[in-house]
Design a protein around this motif. Structure first.
Motif, PDB file in Angstrom:
ATOM      1  N   LEU A 105      68.095  59.056  21.988  1.00 46.15           N
ATOM      2  CA  LEU A 105      67.596  58.549  23.261  1.00 46.15           C
ATOM      3  C   LEU A 105      66.173  58.035  23.096  1.00 46.15           C
ATOM      4  N   TYR A 106      65.903  56.864  23.692  1.00 46.58           N
ATOM      5  CA  TYR A 106      64.549  56.328  23.704  1.00 46.58           C
ATOM      6  C   TYR A 106      64.345  55.681  25.065  1.00 46.58           C
ATOM      7  N   ALA A 107      63.280  56.084  25.762  1.00 48.85           N
ATOM      8  CA  ALA A 107      63.015  55.554  27.103  1.00 48.85           C
ATOM      9  C   ALA A 107      61.529  55.292  27.265  1.00 48.85           C
ATOM     10  N   PHE A 108      61.212  54.259  28.053  1.00 53.21           N
ATOM     11  CA  PHE A 108      59.809  53.914  28.272  1.00 53.21           C
ATOM     12  C   PHE A 108      59.651  53.155  29.581  1.00 53.21           C
ATOM     13  N   GLU A 109      58.405  53.155  30.064  1.00 49.82           N
ATOM     14  CA  GLU A 109      58.019  52.341  31.214  1.00 49.82           C
ATOM     15  C   GLU A 109      57.156  51.206  30.702  1.00 49.82           C
ATOM     16  N   CYS A 110      57.243  50.049  31.346  1.00 51.73           N
ATOM     17  CA  CYS A 110      56.490  48.878  30.908  1.00 51.73           C
ATOM     18  C   CYS A 110      55.812  48.206  32.099  1.00 51.73           C
ATOM     19  N   THR A 111      54.554  47.852  31.884  1.00 52.88           N
ATOM     20  CA  THR A 111      53.839  46.995  32.827  1.00 52.88           C
ATOM     21  C   THR A 111      53.233  45.850  32.023  1.00 52.88           C
ATOM     22  N   MET A 112      52.920  44.762  32.710  1.00 53.55           N
ATOM     23  CA  MET A 112      52.321  43.604  32.051  1.00 53.55           C
ATOM     24  C   MET A 112      50.948  43.358  32.659  1.00 53.55           C
ATOM     25  N   GLN A 113      49.995  43.021  31.804  1.00 53.85           N
ATOM     26  CA  GLN A 113      48.638  42.701  32.232  1.00 53.85           C
ATOM     27  C   GLN A 113      48.283  41.311  31.721  1.00 53.85           C
ATOM     28  N   PRO A 114      48.082  40.330  32.535  1.00 54.65           N
ATOM     29  CA  PRO A 114      48.268  40.357  33.983  1.00 54.65           C
ATOM     30  C   PRO A 114      49.751  40.346  34.332  1.00 54.65           C
ATOM     31  N   ARG A 115      50.037  40.705  35.573  1.00 55.12           N
ATOM     32  CA  ARG A 115      51.424  40.725  36.026  1.00 55.12           C
ATOM     33  C   ARG A 115      52.001  39.314  35.964  1.00 55.12           C
ATOM     34  N   VAL A 116      53.265  39.217  35.609  1.00 53.83           N
ATOM     35  CA  VAL A 116      53.956  37.937  35.530  1.00 53.83           C
ATOM     36  C   VAL A 116      54.963  37.872  36.669  1.00 53.83           C
ATOM     37  N   GLY A 117      54.869  36.845  37.481  1.00 56.72           N
ATOM     38  CA  GLY A 117      55.798  36.680  38.590  1.00 56.72           C
ATOM     39  C   GLY A 117      55.731  37.841  39.562  1.00 56.72           C
ATOM     40  N   LYS A 118      56.865  38.274  40.048  1.00 56.43           N
ATOM     41  CA  LYS A 118      56.943  39.343  41.048  1.00 56.43           C
ATOM     42  C   LYS A 118      57.301  40.694  40.432  1.00 56.43           C
ATOM     43  N   LEU A 119      57.450  40.748  39.108  1.00 55.76           N
ATOM     44  CA  LEU A 119      57.802  42.000  38.445  1.00 55.76           C
ATOM     45  C   LEU A 119      56.586  42.919  38.363  1.00 55.76           C
ATOM     46  N   VAL A 120      56.689  44.111  38.936  1.00 52.36           N
ATOM     47  CA  VAL A 120      55.606  45.089  38.924  1.00 52.36           C
ATOM     48  C   VAL A 120      55.708  45.944  37.666  1.00 52.36           C
ATOM     49  N   SER A 121      56.901  46.466  37.396  1.00 53.30           N
ATOM     50  CA  SER A 121      57.105  47.312  36.227  1.00 53.30           C
ATOM     51  C   SER A 121      58.596  47.421  35.947  1.00 53.30           C
ATOM     52  N   SER A 122      58.892  47.950  34.770  1.00 53.91           N
ATOM     53  CA  SER A 122      60.288  48.215  34.434  1.00 53.91           C
ATOM     54  C   SER A 122      60.377  49.531  33.677  1.00 53.91           C
ATOM     55  N   ARG A 123      61.533  50.136  33.749  1.00 56.46           N
ATOM     56  CA  ARG A 123      61.835  51.341  33.006  1.00 56.46           C
ATOM     57  C   ARG A 123      63.114  51.071  32.224  1.00 56.46           C
ATOM     58  N   GLU A 124      63.070  51.338  30.932  1.00 51.31           N
ATOM     59  CA  GLU A 124      64.244  51.115  30.087  1.00 51.31           C
ATOM     60  C   GLU A 124      64.607  52.409  29.385  1.00 51.31           C
ATOM     61  N   MET A 125      65.908  52.659  29.287  1.00 55.79           N
ATOM     62  CA  MET A 125      66.403  53.814  28.567  1.00 55.79           C
ATOM     63  C   MET A 125      67.555  53.365  27.677  1.00 55.79           C
ATOM     64  N   PRO A 157      51.096  34.665  24.801  1.00 52.96           N
ATOM     65  CA  PRO A 157      49.827  35.124  24.243  1.00 52.96           C
ATOM     66  C   PRO A 157      48.813  35.643  25.264  1.00 52.96           C
ATOM     67  N   ASP A 158      48.946  35.281  26.516  1.00 55.21           N
ATOM     68  CA  ASP A 158      47.982  35.703  27.533  1.00 55.21           C
ATOM     69  C   ASP A 158      48.395  36.982  28.255  1.00 55.21           C
ATOM     70  N   VAL A 159      49.488  37.609  27.813  1.00 56.47           N
ATOM     71  CA  VAL A 159      50.007  38.798  28.485  1.00 56.47           C
ATOM     72  C   VAL A 159      50.027  39.969  27.511  1.00 56.47           C
ATOM     73  N   ASN A 160      49.530  41.113  27.967  1.00 57.11           N
ATOM     74  CA  ASN A 160      49.638  42.358  27.207  1.00 57.11           C
ATOM     75  C   ASN A 160      50.731  43.196  27.854  1.00 57.11           C
ATOM     76  N   PHE A 161      51.689  43.623  27.061  1.00 52.44           N
ATOM     77  CA  PHE A 161      52.760  44.484  27.530  1.00 52.44           C
ATOM     78  C   PHE A 161      52.345  45.921  27.221  1.00 52.44           C
ATOM     79  N   CYS A 162      52.264  46.752  28.254  1.00 43.46           N
ATOM     80  CA  CYS A 162      51.814  48.131  28.102  1.00 43.46           C
ATOM     81  C   CYS A 162      53.016  49.062  28.263  1.00 43.46           C
TER      82      CYS A 162
END
Length: 127
Positions: free
Chosen positions: A83-103, A67-72
């Motif tokens: 095909l569906y692809a996107f980039e994801c960041t979390m606010q605030p960041r969780v752990g050491k993950l900066v971002s991800s890209r999924e396709m 509940p305390d994290v927004n996935f952007c």
């Protein structure tokens, strides 16, 4: 013992994962589960909140499990039933993950089956 339990550093650059699965559903059905703008999106079906922030290209996901994290999400490619692809960041960041890209590449296998290949690249804080 010889560094066995010593913390491991993340490698430089993104880490890629790929998985392919055959699904007993049409390519169109699977695509709608992935598409954040579709009312049949899998996150919506689980009760998560998906907010369209920018004309079907930018979304925010809120989930009771974190509940305390927004996935952007920023959709980078979208070809219905293909095909569906996107980039994801979390606010605030969780752990050491900066971002991800999924396709998700979707290959029809007849009217009621498809093969989906998911490719994920995860970017971590250096070191």
């Amino acid at each position: 013992m010889f560094g066995l339990f010593k913390p491991q550093l993340a490698p430089d650059g993104p880490i890629a994962f790929e998985n392919t699965v055959e699904i007993d559903a049409s390519a169109g059905t699977v695509y709608r589960l992935l598409d954040f703008g579709d009312r049949n999106n899998a996150h919506r079906a689980r009760g998560d909140t998906v907010i369209d922030l920018g004309g079907g290209v930018r979304f925010e996901l809120r989930t009771d499990t974190m509940p305390d994290v927004n996935f952007c999400f920023a959709v980078t490619e979208a070809e219905p039933a293909r095909l569906y692809a996107f980039e994801c960041t979390m606010q605030p960041r969780v752990g050491k993950l900066v971002s991800s890209r999924e396709m998700y590449a979707i290959e029809p296998m007849g009217d009621q089956a498809c093969r989906v290949t998911q490719t994920t690249e995860a970017e971590f804080v250096e070191g």
